[in-house]
Design a protein around this motif. Structure first.
Motif, PDB file in Angstrom:
ATOM      1  N   ILE A 112       0.727  -1.539  -0.132  1.00  0.00           N
ATOM      2  CA  ILE A 112       0.142   0.247   0.223  1.00  0.00           C
ATOM      3  C   ILE A 112       1.087   1.318   0.464  1.00  0.00           C
ATOM      4  N   GLY A 113       1.943   0.742   1.291  1.00  0.00           N
ATOM      5  CA  GLY A 113       2.453   1.849   0.800  1.00  0.00           C
ATOM      6  C   GLY A 113       3.787   2.442  -0.486  1.00  0.00           C
ATOM      7  N   ILE A 115       2.256   1.924  -3.214  1.00  0.00           N
ATOM      8  CA  ILE A 115       1.296   2.221  -5.038  1.00  0.00           C
ATOM      9  C   ILE A 115       1.142   3.510  -4.306  1.00  0.00           C
ATOM     10  N   ILE A 116       0.593   4.318  -3.037  1.00  0.00           N
ATOM     11  CA  ILE A 116       0.413   5.673  -2.760  1.00  0.00           C
ATOM     12  C   ILE A 116       1.042   6.520  -2.918  1.00  0.00           C
ATOM     13  N   TRP A 117       2.746   6.241  -2.240  1.00  0.00           N
ATOM     14  CA  TRP A 117       3.826   6.885  -2.972  1.00  0.00           C
ATOM     15  C   TRP A 117       3.999   7.486  -4.441  1.00  0.00           C
ATOM     16  N   GLY A 118       4.151   6.581  -5.433  1.00  0.00           N
ATOM     17  CA  GLY A 118       3.858   6.578  -6.777  1.00  0.00           C
ATOM     18  C   GLY A 118       2.794   7.654  -7.071  1.00  0.00           C
ATOM     19  N   ILE A 119       2.108   7.523  -6.756  1.00  0.00           N
ATOM     20  CA  ILE A 119       0.749   8.294  -7.434  1.00  0.00           C
ATOM     21  C   ILE A 119       0.881   9.654  -6.855  1.00  0.00           C
ATOM     22  N   SER A 120       1.552   9.719  -5.379  1.00  0.00           N
ATOM     23  CA  SER A 120       1.970  10.843  -4.778  1.00  0.00           C
ATOM     24  C   SER A 120       2.383  11.696  -5.322  1.00  0.00           C
ATOM     25  N   ILE A 121       3.109  11.482  -5.638  1.00  0.00           N
ATOM     26  CA  ILE A 121       4.952  12.202  -6.562  1.00  0.00           C
ATOM     27  C   ILE A 121       3.628  12.854  -8.556  1.00  0.00           C
ATOM     28  N   ASP A 122       3.082  11.980  -8.456  1.00  0.00           N
ATOM     29  CA  ASP A 122       3.046  12.221 -10.574  1.00  0.00           C
ATOM     30  C   ASP A 122       1.876  13.086 -10.237  1.00  0.00           C
ATOM     31  N   GLN A 123       0.951  12.697  -9.263  1.00  0.00           N
ATOM     32  CA  GLN A 123       0.009  13.559  -9.247  1.00  0.00           C
ATOM     33  C   GLN A 123      -0.171  14.973  -8.160  1.00  0.00           C
ATOM     34  N   GLN A 124       0.592  14.863  -7.987  1.00  0.00           N
ATOM     35  CA  GLN A 124       1.825  16.230  -7.078  1.00  0.00           C
ATOM     36  C   GLN A 124       0.851  16.473  -6.263  1.00  0.00           C
ATOM     37  N   TRP A 193       2.842   3.943 -12.075  1.00  0.00           N
ATOM     38  CA  TRP A 193       3.093   3.023 -12.590  1.00  0.00           C
ATOM     39  C   TRP A 193       4.048   1.931 -12.187  1.00  0.00           C
ATOM     40  N   THR A 194       4.981   2.336 -11.923  1.00  0.00           N
ATOM     41  CA  THR A 194       6.017   1.624 -12.177  1.00  0.00           C
ATOM     42  C   THR A 194       6.493   1.527 -10.015  1.00  0.00           C
ATOM     43  N   PHE A 195       5.846   2.551  -8.980  1.00  0.00           N
ATOM     44  CA  PHE A 195       5.770   2.158  -7.530  1.00  0.00           C
ATOM     45  C   PHE A 195       4.147   1.090  -7.609  1.00  0.00           C
ATOM     46  N   ALA A 196       3.043   1.069  -8.324  1.00  0.00           N
ATOM     47  CA  ALA A 196       2.016   0.205  -8.248  1.00  0.00           C
ATOM     48  C   ALA A 196       2.198  -0.792  -8.642  1.00  0.00           C
ATOM     49  N   ALA A 197       3.426  -1.062  -9.606  1.00  0.00           N
ATOM     50  CA  ALA A 197       3.696  -1.959  -9.859  1.00  0.00           C
ATOM     51  C   ALA A 197       4.862  -3.136  -9.433  1.00  0.00           C
ATOM     52  N   GLN A 198       5.384  -2.247  -8.238  1.00  0.00           N
ATOM     53  CA  GLN A 198       6.491  -2.979  -7.036  1.00  0.00           C
ATOM     54  C   GLN A 198       5.253  -3.025  -6.687  1.00  0.00           C
ATOM     55  N   GLY A 199       4.367  -2.326  -5.986  1.00  0.00           N
ATOM     56  CA  GLY A 199       3.810  -2.738  -5.221  1.00  0.00           C
ATOM     57  C   GLY A 199       2.736  -4.009  -4.581  1.00  0.00           C
ATOM     58  N   ILE A 200       2.496  -4.191  -6.412  1.00  0.00           N
ATOM     59  CA  ILE A 200       1.258  -5.085  -6.941  1.00  0.00           C
ATOM     60  C   ILE A 200       2.474  -6.272  -6.586  1.00  0.00           C
ATOM     61  N   ILE A 201       3.322  -6.779  -7.206  1.00  0.00           N
ATOM     62  CA  ILE A 201       4.367  -7.263  -7.593  1.00  0.00           C
ATOM     63  C   ILE A 201       5.176  -8.139  -5.882  1.00  0.00           C
ATOM     64  N   THR A 202       5.116  -6.807  -4.782  1.00  0.00           N
ATOM     65  CA  THR A 202       5.588  -7.461  -3.181  1.00  0.00           C
ATOM     66  C   THR A 202       4.078  -7.970  -2.924  1.00  0.00           C
TER      67      THR A 202
END
Length: 238
Positions: A112-113, A115-124, A193-202
């Motif tokens: 969860i952490g 995924i949230i971080w990746g989205i937070s950076i792209d969405q500013q 998508w990079t950090f969401a993919a990492q979260g999903i893989i985890t």
């Protein structure tokens, strides 16, 4: 005390691969779960380029607080408490796999952490969102760290030095490899998508892998046998 030969550490590291409960758990944790923290640390300067280096340094607080929280409340003490409770239900017999029940919430929180971080950076989003994500990620990873370390020592207590050395080497190798691929990945896919993919893989890989280990860990240990060495402090006793 009979001291090990200078080359014994290397030989025992190689031999430890034979003991599947150790090598499997350490590799899954290191390569599927832990090394994403290096991805985050690598990209903090780029993700927060609008802030000065001093402010960027302060943004590590989320990771620090998550690690401290997990270490104090959710790691060794909680793991030992769970082991005692489950041993009582098992007629007083302790099994190393009892510790692995804490892996599931830890993996989920880390994913969860990420995924949230990746989205937070792209969405500013506001920086506090990233700090919450850092807290979750670090708390889950630190919980996993202590669980895996305790698990492999429980599996082979007389060889604790060798299994922890094995763990440290694999963990650091994974951290060394990560920066080589994370930069092209973020460039190609973006933060979300990079950090969401990492979260999903985890989540998708770690949970089934540790469930299999929890179910078949005793069988793996039985088939692997016992190591042909012990810690130096036990050598004279054995």
């Amino acid at each position: 005390m009979r001291h090990p030969k200078p080359w014994d550490s290397l030989l025992r590291f190689i031999q430890t691969w034979k003991f599947a409960a150790v090598s499997f758990s350490v590799c899954i944790y290191s390569v599927v779960w832990y090394w994403w923290i290096v991805s985050v640390i690598t990209f903090i300067p780029s993700a927060y380029v609008q802030y000065s280096p001093q402010i960027q340094g302060l943004l590590f607080l989320g990771l620090i607080l998550g690690t401290l929280f997990s270490e104090i409340f959710c790691s060794g003490r909680l793991s030992d408490w769970l082991m005692v409770k489950m041993a009582k239900r098992n007629g007083g017999q302790r099994m190393p796999e009892m510790r692995l029940w804490l892996v599931y919430p830890a993996v989920t929180v880390s994913a969860i952490g990420l995924i949230i971080w990746g989205i937070s950076i792209d969405q500013q989003y506001h920086w506090i969102v990233g700090q919450i994500a850092f807290f979750l990620l670090a708390a889950g990873i630190q919980m996993g760290n202590t669980i895996i370390a305790a698990y492999i020592v429980d599996c082979y207590p007389l060889q604790s030095m060798a299994v922890i050395t094995f763990y440290a080497v694999i963990l650091n190798l994974s951290a060394f490899v990560n920066p080589f691929f994370i930069a092209p990945w973020v460039t190609a896919s973006g933060y979300t998508w990079t950090f969401a993919a990492q979260g999903i893989i985890t989540f998708v890989v770690s949970l089934p892998a540790f469930a299999v280990l929890q179910r078949f860990g005793p069988t793996l240990r039985a088939k692997s046998g016992q190591p042909g060495w012990v810690n130096p402090e036990y050598d004279s006793i054995i």
